[in-house]
Design an enzyme around this catalytic site. Structure first.
Site, PDB file in Angstrom:
ATOM      1  N   ASP A  44       0.842  -1.202   0.000  1.00  0.00           N
ATOM      2  CA  ASP A  44       0.000   0.000   0.000  1.00  0.00           C
ATOM      3  C   ASP A  44       0.879   1.255   0.000  1.00  0.00           C
ATOM      4  O   ASP A  44       0.365   2.373  -0.068  1.00  0.00           O
ATOM      5  CB  ASP A  44      -1.025  -0.005   1.143  1.00  0.00           C
ATOM      6  CG  ASP A  44      -0.396  -0.051   2.513  1.00  0.00           C
ATOM      7  OD1 ASP A  44       0.850  -0.155   2.606  1.00  0.00           O
ATOM      8  OD2 ASP A  44      -1.137   0.026   3.519  1.00  0.00           O
ATOM      9  N   SER A  45       2.217   1.058  -0.007  1.00  0.00           N
ATOM     10  CA  SER A  45       3.138   2.170  -0.257  1.00  0.00           C
ATOM     11  C   SER A  45       2.871   2.774  -1.629  1.00  0.00           C
ATOM     12  O   SER A  45       3.399   3.849  -1.938  1.00  0.00           O
ATOM     13  CB  SER A  45       4.594   1.687  -0.171  1.00  0.00           C
ATOM     14  OG  SER A  45       4.781   0.543  -0.990  1.00  0.00           O
ATOM     15  N   ASP A  83      -1.000  -6.225  -0.348  1.00  0.00           N
ATOM     16  CA  ASP A  83      -1.325  -5.604   0.943  1.00  0.00           C
ATOM     17  C   ASP A  83      -2.820  -5.399   1.121  1.00  0.00           C
ATOM     18  O   ASP A  83      -3.508  -4.980   0.174  1.00  0.00           O
ATOM     19  CB  ASP A  83      -0.670  -4.214   1.015  1.00  0.00           C
ATOM     20  CG  ASP A  83       0.517  -4.176   1.957  1.00  0.00           C
ATOM     21  OD1 ASP A  83       0.685  -5.109   2.773  1.00  0.00           O
ATOM     22  OD2 ASP A  83       1.280  -3.189   1.876  1.00  0.00           O
ATOM     23  N   LYS A 113      -1.002  -9.455   2.831  1.00  0.00           N
ATOM     24  CA  LYS A 113      -0.251  -8.961   3.995  1.00  0.00           C
ATOM     25  C   LYS A 113      -1.130  -7.984   4.758  1.00  0.00           C
ATOM     26  O   LYS A 113      -1.853  -7.190   4.158  1.00  0.00           O
ATOM     27  CB  LYS A 113       1.047  -8.277   3.566  1.00  0.00           C
ATOM     28  CG  LYS A 113       1.835  -7.711   4.759  1.00  0.00           C
ATOM     29  CD  LYS A 113       3.253  -7.319   4.409  1.00  0.00           C
ATOM     30  CE  LYS A 113       3.418  -5.970   3.772  1.00  0.00           C
ATOM     31  NZ  LYS A 113       2.867  -4.831   4.545  1.00  0.00           N
ATOM     32  N   GLU A 115      -1.161  -5.465   8.584  1.00  0.00           N
ATOM     33  CA  GLU A 115      -0.318  -4.873   9.629  1.00  0.00           C
ATOM     34  C   GLU A 115      -0.897  -5.131  11.017  1.00  0.00           C
ATOM     35  O   GLU A 115      -2.118  -5.045  11.200  1.00  0.00           O
ATOM     36  CB  GLU A 115      -0.205  -3.355   9.399  1.00  0.00           C
ATOM     37  CG  GLU A 115       0.476  -2.996   8.094  1.00  0.00           C
ATOM     38  CD  GLU A 115       0.623  -1.483   7.886  1.00  0.00           C
ATOM     39  OE1 GLU A 115       0.283  -0.700   8.804  1.00  0.00           O
ATOM     40  OE2 GLU A 115       1.083  -1.102   6.798  1.00  0.00           O
ATOM     41  N   GLU A 182       9.522  -3.948  10.176  1.00  0.00           N
ATOM     42  CA  GLU A 182       9.878  -2.639   9.598  1.00  0.00           C
ATOM     43  C   GLU A 182      10.415  -1.702  10.678  1.00  0.00           C
ATOM     44  O   GLU A 182       9.772  -1.504  11.725  1.00  0.00           O
ATOM     45  CB  GLU A 182       8.652  -2.016   8.908  1.00  0.00           C
ATOM     46  CG  GLU A 182       8.966  -0.644   8.308  1.00  0.00           C
ATOM     47  CD  GLU A 182       7.930  -0.142   7.300  1.00  0.00           C
ATOM     48  OE1 GLU A 182       6.999  -0.898   6.967  1.00  0.00           O
ATOM     49  OE2 GLU A 182       8.082   1.007   6.861  1.00  0.00           O
TER      50      GLU A 182
HETATM   51  O1  KIV Z   1       3.568  -1.092   1.621  1.00  0.00           O
HETATM   52  C1  KIV Z   1       4.744  -1.497   1.570  1.00  0.00           C
HETATM   53  O2  KIV Z   1       5.474  -1.271   0.600  1.00  0.00           O
HETATM   54  C2  KIV Z   1       5.242  -2.258   2.696  1.00  0.00           C
HETATM   55  C3  KIV Z   1       6.722  -2.508   2.738  1.00  0.00           C
HETATM   56  C4  KIV Z   1       7.414  -1.270   3.067  1.00  0.00           C
HETATM   57  C5  KIV Z   1       7.057  -3.632   3.634  1.00  0.00           C
HETATM   58  O3  KIV Z   1       4.496  -2.628   3.544  1.00  0.00           O
END
Ligand code: KIV
Length: 275
Positions: A44-45, A83, A113, A115, A182
């Protein structure tokens, strides 16, 4: 051969390092796969590096599905993890399962993924019970940026270090197949890695993790808004791209592009009949 959760587990057991990068589009995913990267995270970056947002909070399921499915279409050997965006899993277990299912069905992910530690263990249990592999993510979890009060290294004091170690064990017991760490001090990340059966993937967590991940625009020198301490530039493509854009701009303006080698011909007789 397709990298799977079993490949990741075997790599940890054999002491082989796991390489991961983020990716958000088909063309770049093809290059990452050709380079032999083990796993791609459609993170989600993308909120930061693709959409220019100040954080990841406004990223939606539709964003993750659109970008995620474009990456999945390029990957035959690379494991694709997508994510779960902010508030797609925190609110209820039912919502978490539903949205994880969408990332698999519509995004064509191989895993999702999310969090959090102990607080999201019920979600991890329920999602994995559906046959969907879950990668957990603790330490600096960007979706909680407002609660942390900024991008701060996590686990420097005893209480928080203990909490992270406990969280790591709990997400493993809940069924996570891997754990992202992280912005965690290197000695703590190394300890967590030793204590867990499942692989750890570090970002700003030192070399004691089982694998590493970076945001690809960061490691290529393509994103210049800010550069975290843990980012290493493996290339400086930002400068090269800007130079190419400038050369194109000049060529268009001075008439040297397109030349005949980049234009289509037609039969003169056809043209003559048009006059
Ligand atoms: O969203 C993302 O790119 C991440 C990584 C920084 C692990 O969660």
């Amino acid at each position: 051969m397709k990298n799977t959760v079993a490949t990741f587990q075997k790599m940890k057991e054999q002491g082989e390092k796991i390489s991961m990068l983020t990716c958000y589009d088909y063309s770049t995913a093809k290059l990452e796969e050709a380079a032999g990267i083990n796993g791609i995270l459609v993170g989600d970056s993308l909120g930061n590096v693709m959409l220019g947002l100040p954080d990841t909070l406004s990223v939606t399921m539709e964003h993750m599905i659109t970008y995620g499915s474009s990456v999945a279409r390029a990957c035959h050997d690379t494991m694709v993890v997508i994510d779960m965006p902010f508030m797609s899993y925190q609110e209820s277990i039912e919502r978490a399962v539903h949205n994880a299912g969408r990332l698999m069905k519509e995004g064509r992910a191989n895993a999702v993924k999310l969090e959090g530690g102990a607080a999201v263990c019920p979600q991890i249990k329920a999602i994995t019970a559906c046959g969907i592999p879950v990668m957990a993510h603790i330490g600096l979890t960007p979706q909680s940026i407002n609660a942390f009060g900024g991008n701060k290294v996590q686990g420097k004091n005893e209480a928080r270090a203990k909490e992270l170690l406990e969280d790591a064990k709990k997400v493993q017991e809940a069924g996570a197949f891997a754990l992202t760490l992280e912005c965690v001090p290197k000695p703590l990340a190394s300890l967590i890695t030793k204590e867990l059966r499942i692989p750890t993937i570090g970002i700003g967590a030192g070399d004691g993790c089982d694998g590493q991940i970076l945001v690809y625009q960061d490691m290529l020198g393509l994103f210049s808004d800010y550069t975290p301490k843990f980012v290493k530039h493996f290339a400086s493509l930002g400068g090269e791209m800007q130079a190419a854009f400038k050369a194109y701009d000049e060529a268009v303006k001075n008439g040297t592009f397109p030349d005949d080698a980049h234009a289509f011909k037609m039969d003169d007789s056809v043209l003559e009949r048009l006059y």
